[in-house]
Design an enzyme around this catalytic site. Sequence first.
Site, PDB file in Angstrom:
ATOM      1  N   GLY A 184       7.291   5.654   7.227  1.00  0.00           N
ATOM      2  CA  GLY A 184       6.353   5.844   8.336  1.00  0.00           C
ATOM      3  C   GLY A 184       6.541   7.141   9.106  1.00  0.00           C
ATOM      4  CD  GLU A 194      10.390   0.957   0.962  1.00  0.00           C
ATOM      5  OE1 GLU A 194       9.241   1.325   0.745  1.00  0.00           O
ATOM      6  OE2 GLU A 194      10.678   0.080   1.789  1.00  0.00           O
ATOM      7  CG  ASN A 243       5.249  -3.570   2.995  1.00  0.00           C
ATOM      8  OD1 ASN A 243       4.716  -4.557   3.504  1.00  0.00           O
ATOM      9  ND2 ASN A 243       6.405  -3.089   3.411  1.00  0.00           N
ATOM     10  CE  LYS A 254       5.751  -0.804   6.092  1.00  0.00           C
ATOM     11  NZ  LYS A 254       6.531   0.287   6.642  1.00  0.00           N
ATOM     12  CG  HIS A 271      10.662  -3.308   4.312  1.00  0.00           C
ATOM     13  ND1 HIS A 271      10.789  -2.691   5.536  1.00  0.00           N
ATOM     14  CD2 HIS A 271       9.849  -2.533   3.575  1.00  0.00           C
ATOM     15  CE1 HIS A 271      10.063  -1.577   5.523  1.00  0.00           C
ATOM     16  NE2 HIS A 271       9.476  -1.456   4.348  1.00  0.00           N
ATOM     17  CD  GLU A 297       8.970  -1.579   8.514  1.00  0.00           C
ATOM     18  OE1 GLU A 297       8.214  -2.523   8.221  1.00  0.00           O
ATOM     19  OE2 GLU A 297       8.659  -0.374   8.339  1.00  0.00           O
ATOM     20  CB  SER A 349       6.280   9.324   4.064  1.00  0.00           C
ATOM     21  OG  SER A 349       6.625   8.882   5.367  1.00  0.00           O
TER      22      SER A 349
HETATM   23  P1  PGA Z   1       5.224   3.991   4.501  1.00  0.00           P
HETATM   24  O1  PGA Z   1       6.035   2.614   4.341  1.00  0.00           O
HETATM   25  O2  PGA Z   1       4.578   4.272   3.159  1.00  0.00           O
HETATM   26  O3  PGA Z   1       4.203   3.710   5.574  1.00  0.00           O
HETATM   27  O4  PGA Z   1       6.200   5.041   4.891  1.00  0.00           O
HETATM   28  C1  PGA Z   1       6.718   2.309   3.158  1.00  0.00           C
HETATM   29  C2  PGA Z   1       7.403   0.972   3.283  1.00  0.00           C
HETATM   30  O5  PGA Z   1       7.941   0.674   4.358  1.00  0.00           O
HETATM   31  O6  PGA Z   1       7.422   0.177   2.322  1.00  0.00           O
END
Ligand code: PGA
Length: 249
Positions: free
Chosen positions: A169, A163, A9, A11, A93, A95, A209
């Site tokens: 992150g 997740e 992803n 983003k 997601h 976010e 992560s």
């Molecule tokens: P990350 O993000 O691997 O940077 O923690 C995962 C995600 O949001 O899909």
Amino acid sequence: MRRKLAAGNWKMHGLGESLAQIAELAGPAASVDCDVLICPPATLIERAARAAMGSAIAIGGQDCHARETGAHTGEISAAMLRDAGATAVILGHSERRADRAEDNRAVRGKARAALAAGLMPVICLGETLEDREADNTLDIIAGQLAGSVPEDPAGKPIVIAYEPVWAIGSGLTPSPDQIARVHGFLRDRLAHRFGRSMAEATRLLYGGSVKPENAATIFAVADVDGALVGGASLTARDFAPIIAALDAA
Ligand code: PGA
């Protein structure tokens, strides 16, 4: 019977120059027995699909609208993603659930649209730190799963990505036991709702992560069929060892 899946992803990262990462991943993706999916920003989907053509890498979107067409300025439909060369789409997601107030119902509408357009939805869910500290993780997950997955995927493949919001992150990850508990729970809930064979066929990804350093530990967990990777999917240098760890698991 489930083919493992490494999904990236990107983003809101990536300009034309980032397509070189896809070219670099073609070799590693060809040498493993896993699916590899990259979800770049919408502006790159068509070029990414062209860059990935003939390789084992599939391209996906990061969101779609629930409607096919209409007066929705700035939005992108599932059919448009498909037309641009995507074969999958990340939905719900955390976010977007946080920034755009997307609730389970909205995510379900998008998932329906994705299935209708021939895209494989990657439906995300996960608890916040407050949920976990209050010991509400499984209740939250159950609600998100029940609300976000369409009633009848009609035999079409869907992917669920667990997740934990606090792991995204942050450099933090749940323990293998914590991941196993949620993934086992997800498999059981799917079986309860759709039957054993659908539950056994559905890939459950872990996300939050995932890095080259912890990938092997995470992929050794029961019921983990792959990963949804953010930061570490942005470069082939980081993503290729994650793909290799998944293949070896
Ligand atoms: P990350 O993000 O691997 O940077 O923690 C995962 C995600 O949001 O899909």
